[in-house]
Structure formats: C-alpha cells, structure tokens
Design a protein around this motif. Sequence first.
Motif, mmCIF file in Angstrom:
data_model
loop_
_atom_site.group_PDB
_atom_site.id
_atom_site.type_symbol
_atom_site.label_atom_id
_atom_site.label_comp_id
_atom_site.label_asym_id
_atom_site.label_seq_id
_atom_site.Cartn_x
_atom_site.Cartn_y
_atom_site.Cartn_z
ATOM 1 N N ALA A 164 40.873 68.121 72.930
ATOM 2 C CA ALA A 164 42.271 68.143 74.000
ATOM 3 C C ALA A 164 42.544 69.647 73.977
ATOM 4 C CB ALA A 164 43.151 67.303 72.993
ATOM 5 N N GLY A 165 41.833 70.713 73.005
ATOM 6 C CA GLY A 165 42.419 72.112 73.011
ATOM 7 C C GLY A 165 41.871 72.536 74.485
ATOM 8 N N ALA A 193 49.558 72.085 79.216
ATOM 9 C CA ALA A 193 50.383 71.524 78.658
ATOM 10 C C ALA A 193 51.826 71.665 79.136
ATOM 11 C CB ALA A 193 50.614 71.590 77.014
ATOM 12 N N VAL A 198 45.961 51.408 69.377
ATOM 13 C CA VAL A 198 45.895 52.661 68.965
ATOM 14 C C VAL A 198 46.781 53.492 70.076
ATOM 15 C CG1 VAL A 198 44.653 55.120 68.901
ATOM 16 C CG2 VAL A 198 43.656 52.942 67.938
ATOM 17 N N LYS A 248 51.221 52.470 70.932
ATOM 18 C CA LYS A 248 52.556 52.951 70.391
ATOM 19 C C LYS A 248 52.778 54.486 70.488
ATOM 20 C CE LYS A 248 55.075 52.709 66.093
ATOM 21 N NZ LYS A 248 55.054 52.534 64.519
ATOM 22 N N ALA A 249 51.790 55.213 70.657
ATOM 23 C CA ALA A 249 51.815 56.660 71.118
ATOM 24 C C ALA A 249 52.249 56.798 72.324
ATOM 25 C CB ALA A 249 50.345 57.206 70.800
ATOM 26 N N ASN A 297 55.935 55.987 72.362
ATOM 27 C CA ASN A 297 56.942 57.232 71.783
ATOM 28 C C ASN A 297 57.082 58.179 72.795
ATOM 29 O OD1 ASN A 297 57.131 55.540 69.571
ATOM 30 N ND2 ASN A 297 55.751 56.624 68.277
ATOM 31 N N ALA A 298 55.902 58.566 73.341
ATOM 32 C CA ALA A 298 55.885 59.793 74.133
ATOM 33 C C ALA A 298 56.787 59.179 75.458
ATOM 34 C CB ALA A 298 54.440 59.976 74.785
ATOM 35 N N ARG A 337 60.404 59.820 74.644
ATOM 36 C CA ARG A 337 60.866 61.478 74.501
ATOM 37 C C ARG A 337 60.887 61.949 76.132
ATOM 38 N NH1 ARG A 337 60.822 62.807 68.945
ATOM 39 N NH2 ARG A 337 58.784 61.859 67.984
ATOM 40 N N ARG A 364 58.083 62.087 78.038
ATOM 41 C CA ARG A 364 57.111 62.972 78.421
ATOM 42 C C ARG A 364 56.205 61.974 78.946
ATOM 43 N NH1 ARG A 364 55.466 66.067 73.111
ATOM 44 N NH2 ARG A 364 54.233 67.307 74.912
ATOM 45 N N ILE A 407 48.582 64.778 76.195
ATOM 46 C CA ILE A 407 48.847 65.913 75.225
ATOM 47 C C ILE A 407 50.011 65.274 74.358
ATOM 48 C CG2 ILE A 407 49.549 68.057 74.164
ATOM 49 C CD1 ILE A 407 47.786 69.147 76.350
ATOM 50 N N ALA A 408 50.912 64.819 74.961
ATOM 51 C CA ALA A 408 52.360 64.032 74.552
ATOM 52 C C ALA A 408 51.696 62.836 73.570
ATOM 53 C CB ALA A 408 53.079 63.698 75.453
ATOM 54 N N PHE A 422 48.758 62.108 72.404
ATOM 55 C CA PHE A 422 48.000 62.560 71.181
ATOM 56 C C PHE A 422 48.816 62.948 70.136
ATOM 57 C CE2 PHE A 422 44.314 62.034 73.994
ATOM 58 C CZ PHE A 422 43.435 61.340 73.192
ATOM 59 N N GLU A 423 49.973 63.588 70.634
ATOM 60 C CA GLU A 423 50.955 64.306 69.622
ATOM 61 C C GLU A 423 51.486 63.190 68.713
ATOM 62 O OE1 GLU A 423 52.130 68.684 71.237
ATOM 63 O OE2 GLU A 423 53.486 67.028 71.349
ATOM 64 N N GLU A 424 51.897 61.909 69.693
ATOM 65 C CA GLU A 424 52.576 60.918 68.952
ATOM 66 C C GLU A 424 51.494 60.126 68.204
ATOM 67 O OE1 GLU A 424 55.648 60.291 68.995
ATOM 68 O OE2 GLU A 424 56.412 61.739 70.236
ATOM 69 N N MET A 425 50.255 60.165 68.460
ATOM 70 C CA MET A 425 49.330 59.113 67.843
ATOM 71 C C MET A 425 48.880 60.006 66.493
ATOM 72 S SD MET A 425 45.446 58.203 69.310
ATOM 73 C CE MET A 425 46.424 57.736 71.061
ATOM 74 N N PHE A 452 47.772 66.696 64.889
ATOM 75 C CA PHE A 452 47.131 66.779 66.119
ATOM 76 C C PHE A 452 46.925 68.377 66.437
ATOM 77 C CE2 PHE A 452 47.241 67.934 70.701
ATOM 78 C CZ PHE A 452 46.216 67.301 71.203
ATOM 79 N N TRP A 453 47.612 69.087 66.275
ATOM 80 C CA TRP A 453 47.407 70.537 66.521
ATOM 81 C C TRP A 453 46.338 71.121 65.497
ATOM 82 C CZ3 TRP A 453 47.235 71.926 71.058
ATOM 83 C CH2 TRP A 453 48.300 71.405 72.307
ATOM 84 N N VAL A 490 43.186 70.233 66.524
ATOM 85 C CA VAL A 490 42.710 71.001 67.669
ATOM 86 C C VAL A 490 42.189 72.443 67.386
ATOM 87 C CG1 VAL A 490 43.687 72.284 69.775
ATOM 88 C CG2 VAL A 490 44.233 69.709 69.498
ATOM 89 N N VAL A 516 38.527 74.040 67.676
ATOM 90 C CA VAL A 516 38.521 75.296 68.434
ATOM 91 C C VAL A 516 37.965 76.263 67.328
ATOM 92 C CG1 VAL A 516 39.666 77.365 69.121
ATOM 93 C CG2 VAL A 516 40.460 75.002 69.823
#
Lengths: 443, 119
Positions: free
Chosen positions: A25-26, A32, A429, A432-433, A436-437, A440, A442, B10-11, B13-16, B22-23, B26, B30
Amino acid sequence: MTRQTDKLALDRRNFLKVFMAAGGAGALGSLASQARASAVQTKARIVILGAGAAGTALANRLVDRLSGASITIVDGRKQHLYQPGFTLIAAGLKPASYSVTSTTDWLPSGVTLVEEAAANIDPVSRKVTTASGKELEYDFLILATGLTLDYGQIEGMSMDLIGKNGIGSVYAGPDYAAMTYAEMSRFTEKGGVGLFSRPATEMKCAGAPLKYAFLTDDIARRKGNRGKLEMVYAAHNKALFSVPIVNEKLRMLFEDRGIEVRREHVMSAIDPGKKIATFQTPDGPKEIGYDFTNIIPPMRAPDVVLNSPLPWQDGPWVKQGWAEVDKHTLRHVRFPEVFAVGDIAGVPKGKTAASVKWQVPVVEDHLVAALSGKEGTASFDGYTSCPMITRIGRAMLIEFDYKDNLVPSFPGVIAPLEELWVSWLMKEVALKATYNAMLRGRA
Amino acid sequence: MKELTPGMMIAVFEEMFGMGLFWALVAGAVLVTLAFLFVVLRDRKLVASRLVRAELLAPIGAIAAILFVQFVTSSGFSDIGGPVDVIALILIGVAGAGGLTVLAYVLQGLLGNRAGKAS
C-alpha cells in the motif's frame, strides 16, 4: 457496448489495485490525499435525524463540503451498532462487542450532537421537536432514522422472550444476537425442528433470514448432528428472494441443504410455551411447531416519521410509514427540503449498509447543489449488496439494482452466484473496514 | 462497491489494521525494500548462496501467510469454492513467500558477512 467494455476493463484495473494495495500500500500512499472540491459557503441550518450508518456518513461528508453551515445531528442512542456484524455474532464467530462502538467516536468536529430522540417533525414550518421539547428549525432535513423492529405485530412475541425456550432474533441487537447463538447452539446439539421466516413488510437486509438458515444447517453438520434436525423456511410470498435469478439459485441451495420451503407463510402469532408459531397463508392460519426459531419481526418507520406528513400517502407502504422520496434522488416528493437516506427511505430496494454507501453521495450531491443554487445530477440506481453466507467460510457476493439486474463489483472475477471463499473473506475482513471508512466519509 | 480509488483503499486498510499498525506495516515494508536495495547495490550483485538460503524459507512464508488468513477469517482449505479462490490462495502464498525471502536475504546481508567474504 463500448461503454460496457470500458467499464469491464476499469473494474479489472480496480481489482488489480486491490491486490497492489494489499501487497504494498505504500506505493499508493502518495496518492492518498486527493484534492477535495472546494467547500461551499452557506449559512444553512441542516438537521440530520439519526446517527447510524447513513446519518454519520453524511455528516462527515457534509462537514468537508460545506463551510459555515450549522449541522445538527439528533440521536438519543449512545451506542453505534455495526449491524452487518450481527450475523457473525449469531454464528458464534464474533463477540457481541464486535458490533458496538460509541456514537461520538464517528462524528466530526463542527457538528452539534443532540443526544435525545426526535419526537415530532413539522415539515411545513420546517421544525423538529425533540423528546425534551427542544425545537430545532431547519433549512434542510435529512431523515436517517433507521427503522423500528415491530415485535408487537406478532401476537405473543416480545423481546424479553429472546434467548429462552428456543427463541432467537438476530436483528434485535448484538446482545440478542449472542443469545440467539446460544439457543441455536443448543438446538444443533439436541435436534428438532428449526423454523426460519421473514416478515411481509419491507425489511433491512432481506438476505439475513436466509443466511441464518444456512449457518444453522452448517453448524449442525459440523457437529455431526444434521440428521437430528428438520429445517423449515417459511417464505412470506412465493419467492425466497426478490431478485429472480438469485431466488432460483437459493431454491437450488436450499434443496441441496435439505431445507424445506413453505411459501406464502407470514408469522402472525407465537406461543412460546407450546413452541408453536402461527402463520397466515392463502389457505387460512397454519401452525408450525419448532424447537428453535429465529424471529424476524415486521419492520416499519419509527413513530417520529410514521406520525408526520412525510410517509407515502398511498400504495403498499402507507402503514409502514417509509418516507415518500424520489427513488433516484432520495428527495422528498412533497417537501423538497427533506431527504431520506438509509432504511427510512421509501424506495423499493436498498435497506442495507452497502446501499447507504451509494445513497449518501447522492443526497450529498443534491443537497450541496441546492445550497449552491444548482440542480444535483447524482442518481441512486437501487444498488443493494448482500454477502449471502451459505456456510462458515463461503458466501455469494450478490449485488443488484432496482431492475433486479446483477451489478457485480468485480465482473468476470468474482462470480455473484457461486459460493466462494473470496466472498467470505470480503464479508469477514473487508466489510467492517469499508463500513468504518464510509462512516468517516472516506469510502 | 461503487469505486475503488487509492484514497479509499488506504482508508479501508487504515480501518482494517488500525491507523498505527497499518502505517507501521507500510513503513516496515518500505524499510525492508530499501534495505534490500541497499544490500544489492552495496554488493553490486545478488549473492547466490544467500539467495538460495533465503529461498528455502519461501514455502514457510507461503504456508504461514495462507494459514494466517484462514485463522483470522474462520475458514480453511475446504472452503475453496471456485477458480478465483485458488487464485487468491496462490496470491496470498506468493506474497508470504516473497516477503519472507526478501526479509531473509536482507537479514543475511545486513547481519552476515559482506558479499566478498560470503563464500
């Protein structure tokens, strides 16, 4: 044709993005922060009734889109409930706490929360009165009240019966879902008749009653006790599911699992002592005995909407009280400064959290456009999604619209009518994420 | 799902994983990648003996990744229901195998002898 091909190619690119993001994801991190549309200046007073999935998601998006607006959200419930998790709790896979967070966890700063229920709506004078008598005047009103589970419409039924004598009710809440699992667990040990049904009203997540029949069957099989069970599913009309192609697939799966279907059966009464449920059928009342039942009550609009001028005035929904909104814009047909989003919207489909994800940007678009003196262009096509769990570890990712078309998110990759592990992974998996996003603002 | 933008991914994955984890993951990915590049550039080659030893761990990484996903999702091999499930299983395995191989190579490169003295 070309457009369809383009869409397909785009969806496949998106699918690849999922795996790219999963792997590193980086690499996407620099993308982002996408520039948001510049905020619209307004002094509008916006009142949102309900801080559930729809109300919260919309509040978060409006805060970003508007500058200077007065946004008030009215909800007396301190807990925010992740309702798609109830099925997993009732399957013994998650604790009751899985679905519970605090309402205030999700609300943005810049929004005023009135922590009490709304008692009255006067759309003519544009005023909401709360339970304590507080008056809130609005320029725009968003109905996001959710719905009421009307257990009282089943004679003999009340919520205090849940979790005892073979009565479960997954919908009632996270603790009740856990109690339902305890009853289902006992039933799958001892055996007997498992009775599953759904109400004749509009309802949230019409797939959930079916999922729970599948899960009970699966858990009994895992215990080696399926032979001790007789499974009966009482459908409220002639179909198991309103989308014909899905209905046919479910008919086949129920046949495969040995779940007997009784059609045109609507539960009207229950005798918890004798363990008998009474159903209204075209041939008159019929009784079915049970050792375990998952009661799904009739559903209707909360009193505050039901007793206001906002529900449908004619047609099949008059008694249920859903807000009379345009099914594509979600804007009230008689009071254009009122929108409805989520379960309360009187539209033919869409009482799921996934639908909320599609409805919220539509209401946002029309509301922000109205505040800018323009007309919105976004349209809700009835998108509804149901990860139809067919056993622990497999599901069918069913997505459809107003026209009963299947609208898969990953066409050609994830088949909607196949029982797949990947679809289960999404449910357990990613859902729920994503939810939640969405809360917010997002996603 | 309506759309799948990078920002939305990204949002999600941040919640997951939670914002911090998450970061951190990452950053970890990296850092390992940068360390791998550093070791390869420093040595001006991939050291065969080191790579072979690292590759021996690949099956362990693959199996560990698959079992981890199954553990956190209450599922198992018997739930594989269609071709896309096999593809997903392979991708998870490849990610685990690749990740552990690179990590093992980097650790050998940083903690062990330099390339010139490696053999």
